[in-house]
Design a protein around this motif. Sequence first.
Motif, PDB file in Angstrom:
ATOM      1  N   THR A 177      26.585   2.702 -54.454  1.00 37.39           N
ATOM      2  CA  THR A 177      26.366   3.042 -52.786  1.00 37.39           C
ATOM      3  C   THR A 177      25.451   4.560 -52.941  1.00 37.39           C
ATOM      4  O   THR A 177      24.744   4.675 -52.122  1.00 37.39           O
ATOM      5  CB  THR A 177      27.738   3.498 -52.451  1.00 37.39           C
ATOM      6  N   ALA A 178      25.789   5.263 -53.934  1.00 41.68           N
ATOM      7  CA  ALA A 178      24.732   6.579 -53.933  1.00 41.68           C
ATOM      8  C   ALA A 178      23.289   6.129 -54.159  1.00 41.68           C
ATOM      9  O   ALA A 178      22.537   6.857 -53.385  1.00 41.68           O
ATOM     10  CB  ALA A 178      25.258   7.493 -55.337  1.00 41.68           C
ATOM     11  N   ILE A 179      23.147   5.329 -55.067  1.00 44.83           N
ATOM     12  CA  ILE A 179      21.722   4.782 -55.364  1.00 44.83           C
ATOM     13  C   ILE A 179      20.948   4.188 -54.174  1.00 44.83           C
ATOM     14  O   ILE A 179      19.969   4.491 -53.667  1.00 44.83           O
ATOM     15  CB  ILE A 179      21.627   3.897 -56.601  1.00 44.83           C
ATOM     16  N   GLU A 180      21.948   3.656 -53.594  1.00 49.53           N
ATOM     17  CA  GLU A 180      21.305   2.839 -52.368  1.00 49.53           C
ATOM     18  C   GLU A 180      21.279   3.673 -51.121  1.00 49.53           C
ATOM     19  O   GLU A 180      20.157   3.497 -50.552  1.00 49.53           O
ATOM     20  CB  GLU A 180      22.074   1.644 -52.028  1.00 49.53           C
ATOM     21  N   ASN A 181      22.026   4.475 -51.107  1.00 53.43           N
ATOM     22  CA  ASN A 181      21.991   5.712 -49.895  1.00 53.43           C
ATOM     23  C   ASN A 181      20.780   6.561 -50.217  1.00 53.43           C
ATOM     24  O   ASN A 181      19.789   6.599 -49.300  1.00 53.43           O
ATOM     25  CB  ASN A 181      23.176   6.473 -49.813  1.00 53.43           C
ATOM     26  N   PHE A 182      20.351   6.652 -51.515  1.00 54.48           N
ATOM     27  CA  PHE A 182      19.189   7.648 -51.822  1.00 54.48           C
ATOM     28  C   PHE A 182      18.042   6.900 -51.594  1.00 54.48           C
ATOM     29  O   PHE A 182      16.937   7.342 -51.067  1.00 54.48           O
ATOM     30  CB  PHE A 182      19.418   8.047 -53.404  1.00 54.48           C
ATOM     31  N   ALA A 183      18.001   5.378 -51.919  1.00 52.00           N
ATOM     32  CA  ALA A 183      16.748   4.770 -51.638  1.00 52.00           C
ATOM     33  C   ALA A 183      16.544   4.419 -50.279  1.00 52.00           C
ATOM     34  O   ALA A 183      15.328   4.468 -49.747  1.00 52.00           O
ATOM     35  CB  ALA A 183      17.140   3.182 -52.177  1.00 52.00           C
ATOM     36  N   MET A 184      17.669   4.489 -49.513  1.00 51.56           N
ATOM     37  CA  MET A 184      17.430   4.359 -47.870  1.00 51.56           C
ATOM     38  C   MET A 184      16.989   5.866 -47.547  1.00 51.56           C
ATOM     39  O   MET A 184      16.160   5.829 -46.824  1.00 51.56           O
ATOM     40  CB  MET A 184      18.760   4.103 -47.443  1.00 51.56           C
ATOM     41  N   ASP A 259      22.277  -1.160 -67.878  1.00 50.83           N
ATOM     42  CA  ASP A 259      22.399  -1.101 -66.447  1.00 50.83           C
ATOM     43  C   ASP A 259      22.489   0.373 -66.154  1.00 50.83           C
ATOM     44  O   ASP A 259      21.723   0.828 -64.900  1.00 50.83           O
ATOM     45  CB  ASP A 259      23.717  -1.908 -65.680  1.00 50.83           C
ATOM     46  N   GLU A 260      22.939   1.124 -66.759  1.00 50.44           N
ATOM     47  CA  GLU A 260      23.041   2.694 -66.348  1.00 50.44           C
ATOM     48  C   GLU A 260      21.547   3.302 -66.629  1.00 50.44           C
ATOM     49  O   GLU A 260      21.115   4.064 -65.903  1.00 50.44           O
ATOM     50  CB  GLU A 260      23.954   3.400 -67.133  1.00 50.44           C
ATOM     51  N   LEU A 261      20.963   2.885 -67.613  1.00 52.72           N
ATOM     52  CA  LEU A 261      19.633   3.274 -67.951  1.00 52.72           C
ATOM     53  C   LEU A 261      18.715   2.952 -66.840  1.00 52.72           C
ATOM     54  O   LEU A 261      17.861   3.401 -66.561  1.00 52.72           O
ATOM     55  CB  LEU A 261      19.270   2.494 -69.220  1.00 52.72           C
ATOM     56  N   GLU A 262      18.936   1.446 -66.361  1.00 51.32           N
ATOM     57  CA  GLU A 262      18.275   1.138 -65.259  1.00 51.32           C
ATOM     58  C   GLU A 262      18.451   1.783 -63.981  1.00 51.32           C
ATOM     59  O   GLU A 262      17.539   2.348 -63.203  1.00 51.32           O
ATOM     60  CB  GLU A 262      18.561  -0.493 -65.097  1.00 51.32           C
ATOM     61  N   ASN A 263      19.684   2.328 -63.722  1.00 51.23           N
ATOM     62  CA  ASN A 263      20.068   3.175 -62.724  1.00 51.23           C
ATOM     63  C   ASN A 263      19.458   4.614 -62.675  1.00 51.23           C
ATOM     64  O   ASN A 263      18.658   4.991 -61.720  1.00 51.23           O
ATOM     65  CB  ASN A 263      21.430   3.509 -62.580  1.00 51.23           C
ATOM     66  N   VAL A 264      19.155   5.230 -64.023  1.00 47.35           N
ATOM     67  CA  VAL A 264      18.519   6.356 -64.322  1.00 47.35           C
ATOM     68  C   VAL A 264      16.903   6.006 -63.840  1.00 47.35           C
ATOM     69  O   VAL A 264      16.426   7.010 -63.286  1.00 47.35           O
ATOM     70  CB  VAL A 264      18.731   6.709 -65.468  1.00 47.35           C
ATOM     71  N   ALA A 265      16.593   5.078 -64.343  1.00 49.11           N
ATOM     72  CA  ALA A 265      15.128   4.695 -64.074  1.00 49.11           C
ATOM     73  C   ALA A 265      14.627   4.534 -62.698  1.00 49.11           C
ATOM     74  O   ALA A 265      13.690   5.091 -62.209  1.00 49.11           O
ATOM     75  CB  ALA A 265      14.605   3.472 -64.891  1.00 49.11           C
ATOM     76  N   THR A 266      15.635   3.915 -61.824  1.00 52.90           N
ATOM     77  CA  THR A 266      15.381   3.582 -60.530  1.00 52.90           C
ATOM     78  C   THR A 266      15.295   4.988 -59.940  1.00 52.90           C
ATOM     79  O   THR A 266      14.584   5.158 -58.951  1.00 52.90           O
ATOM     80  CB  THR A 266      16.559   2.773 -59.982  1.00 52.90           C
ATOM     81  N   VAL A 267      16.331   5.789 -60.051  1.00 52.53           N
ATOM     82  CA  VAL A 267      16.417   7.008 -59.393  1.00 52.53           C
ATOM     83  C   VAL A 267      15.187   7.886 -59.890  1.00 52.53           C
ATOM     84  O   VAL A 267      14.592   8.509 -58.877  1.00 52.53           O
ATOM     85  CB  VAL A 267      17.879   8.031 -59.862  1.00 52.53           C
ATOM     86  N   GLU A 268      14.759   7.891 -61.181  1.00 56.75           N
ATOM     87  CA  GLU A 268      13.649   8.731 -61.486  1.00 56.75           C
ATOM     88  C   GLU A 268      12.486   8.240 -60.829  1.00 56.75           C
ATOM     89  O   GLU A 268      11.693   8.839 -60.314  1.00 56.75           O
ATOM     90  CB  GLU A 268      13.386   8.628 -62.861  1.00 56.75           C
ATOM     91  N   ARG A 269      12.191   6.811 -60.420  1.00 53.10           N
ATOM     92  CA  ARG A 269      11.214   6.386 -59.737  1.00 53.10           C
ATOM     93  C   ARG A 269      11.201   6.542 -58.236  1.00 53.10           C
ATOM     94  O   ARG A 269      10.166   6.900 -57.676  1.00 53.10           O
ATOM     95  CB  ARG A 269      11.097   4.614 -59.909  1.00 53.10           C
ATOM     96  N   LEU A 270      12.476   6.788 -57.745  1.00 57.92           N
ATOM     97  CA  LEU A 270      12.630   7.065 -56.445  1.00 57.92           C
ATOM     98  C   LEU A 270      12.120   8.585 -56.221  1.00 57.92           C
ATOM     99  O   LEU A 270      11.720   9.024 -55.165  1.00 57.92           O
ATOM    100  CB  LEU A 270      14.110   6.730 -56.085  1.00 57.92           C
ATOM    101  N   LEU A 271      12.522   9.373 -57.109  1.00 57.80           N
ATOM    102  CA  LEU A 271      12.007  10.786 -57.151  1.00 57.80           C
ATOM    103  C   LEU A 271      10.660  10.919 -57.034  1.00 57.80           C
ATOM    104  O   LEU A 271      10.064  11.899 -56.503  1.00 57.80           O
ATOM    105  CB  LEU A 271      12.816  11.606 -58.175  1.00 57.80           C
ATOM    106  N   ALA A 272      10.070  10.233 -57.904  1.00 58.62           N
ATOM    107  CA  ALA A 272       8.694  10.100 -58.268  1.00 58.62           C
ATOM    108  C   ALA A 272       8.018   9.723 -56.911  1.00 58.62           C
ATOM    109  O   ALA A 272       6.829  10.206 -56.493  1.00 58.62           O
ATOM    110  CB  ALA A 272       8.200   9.387 -59.344  1.00 58.62           C
ATOM    111  N   GLN A 273       8.411   8.588 -56.365  1.00 56.33           N
ATOM    112  CA  GLN A 273       7.792   8.110 -55.121  1.00 56.33           C
ATOM    113  C   GLN A 273       8.098   9.295 -54.177  1.00 56.33           C
ATOM    114  O   GLN A 273       7.155   9.493 -53.168  1.00 56.33           O
ATOM    115  CB  GLN A 273       8.754   7.025 -54.697  1.00 56.33           C
TER     116      GLN A 273
END
Length: 532
Positions: A177-184, A259-273
């Motif tokens: 939920t935190a990742i998806e909220n951050f993506a939103m 999956d957690e590593l993918e979560n990290v990568a996802t958040v890092e990509r969102l931060l880069a974006q």
Amino acid sequence: TDEIMQQEIRPLVAVDIIEQLHRQFAILSGGRGKDGAPIITFPEFAGFSDIPDEDFLNVVTYLTSIPSLEAASIGFIIIIDRRRDKWSAVKASLTRIAGAFPGNLQLVLVLRPSRFIQRTIADIGIKLYRDDFKMKVPIIMLNSVSDLHGYIDKSQLTRELGGTLEYGHSQWIHHRTAIENFAMTVKTTAQMLQTFGTDLAETELPNDVQCTEELLSTHTDHHSKLKDELKLAVKQGATLLTCIREPVTRSANSKLSPDELENVATVERLLAQLDETEKAFDQFWTKHHLKLEQCLQLRHFEHDFREVKLSLDNLMEAQAGFADIGDSVTRVEHLLREQKQLEEKGQEPLEKAQSLALHGEQLIQNNHYAVDSIRPKCVELRRICDDFTNETKKKYDILGKSLELHKQLDKASQWCEAGIYLLASQAVDKCQSQEGAETALVEIEKFLVTAKEHQLSNPKEFYNQFDMILTIEIKANAQRILQKLEDVQEMFDKRQVSLKKLAAKQTRPVQPVAPHPESSPKRASPKITRPA
């Protein structure tokens, strides 16, 4: 087009099916097969057959959407734990999965019922109903978790399956939920920045100082709020990243699951974006803010130009009113004082005009966008200043000439009056004598010497010297005085002639008479010639 976009635009998010996820009838523990295939586990769940089809489909669809496209393309491994259940539960699970699983399957591993009778039934059932499940992938029936370890490494299995993989379902839901909220948040922030940028780009620049100041203030406030939103979003992402990495930072022996590593990568990509979005926004804002500031500079310049131009126009109008060159020394001196006052009065607007023109040139040097509007105004300000200065000098020259003219005319007139007075003061009876006449002549000659000081002896030269200021009235007055000079000069000439004649008169000489000698004999005497 990558995992970020996939997670941003998928129809389901954790918050939409939060209750179904909490039931935990299917989990994505983060474990992977030997080839990297994601593992979805169906733990023991008593009411599995009672789960509505929609809830089952939503949860399974959501779980299959989480791994990266690369991992999902390998195919999912499904582990069905039914060790404490019956064959009927195994059959129901396989049937439901076969009919509704949305992802690409690679392998199905079933931990069959542990009781002997149910295990026997399961062995027979799987042989009889395998084709009914319509699965094109192997379905392997396992007797124990030890058998399972032959297919999946312990490090990729949870403790419930005899593995070492740390998995907390509540924490997993919290992270999702935190990742998806951050993506939103990232998406919403990007949209807000884009909307604001569009509004800025479509904003027409105001035509006055006040509106420009208000617009600049409004846009600056909005920009500050958006920057605050960006800071909060970055802080949110950084905090989330710390939470996901928390097991590793807490214990050096811990490792994040794929999956957690993918979560990290996802958040890092969102931060880069987010960082790229902020940089693009800052670049755009810098240009827009500069344009607004330059617009405000231009409006101030135009406002000051109108005020200075009005002052200069009034000054030039006042100067144009000084057409009089005076008809007397007193009048010319008064005009010179007025011209001096006008010149002093004009110093302030002239200085403002020069300063404003200099300011305009500085704006041009600083690459102001309105060069074509500023430069002509600077040229006009300098032209008016030069015109006033040149016209003032011309006025001073004319009034100076006029003053010199009238002083000369006054001196000539005074000279005439003095000459007439001199002639009138010479008594006629005193001039009858030689001495009186000579004295009068000396007086006249001394007085006539002063005529050269007035430079009026040559009318042609006089007219040439003052031709530029000779109005009809001044010319008539000059001609009258010149005529008077000529008349007085003529009077002096006549008086000089008369006095010279009087001075030249002498007393008539007495002729000598020879005596008559009565006693001398009469004889012939020699002839004596007397000098004349």
